[in-house]
Design a protein around this motif. Structure first.
Motif: not given
Length: 121
Positions: A97-120
């Protein structure tokens, strides 16, 4: 919807993330296997979003996905990078985040986690 660059050194993970993003209606415009490739693909394709693994093969300047985020943001301060990693310890998340990442998703990646990150973002 959005054009996305998927960055991960593991082909199976790139395929999995790409499949989920396509299910959400997004287009995968490029893939990369390390930070140096990610920077080149970003400059060439200017995606709406980047999903970026933290741990990838090192090059001279790029030691991890976190380094690649910084380089992409130097090139384009409006870049939106979502970190995707199995390394979910607090220190790595804060560093991303300090390097500029907008969001963080922890593996294992799921549809819901990706959707939440993109929506955020």
């Amino acid at each position: 919807m959005a054009n996305i660059l998927v960055v991960d050194d593991a082909k199976i993970m790139r395929l999995h993330i790409s499949k989920l993003l396509k299910e959400l209606g997004h287009e995968i415009i490029a893939e990369a296997t390390n930070g140096s490739e990610a920077i080149e693909e970003y400059k060439k394709n200017k995606p709406d979003y980047v999903t970026m693994d933290i741990t990838m093969p090192e090059s001279e300047e790029i030691k991890s996905g976190i380094d690649a985020v910084g380089k992409i943001l130097e090139f384009d301060p409006s870049a939106v990078v979502i970190m995707v990693s199995a390394q979910g310890d607090k220190e790595r998340v804060v560093q991303a985040i300090e390097n500029g990442a907008a969001h963080f998703v922890q593996k294992p990646v799921s549809l819901d986690k990706l959707k939440e990150a993109i929506d955020t973002v």
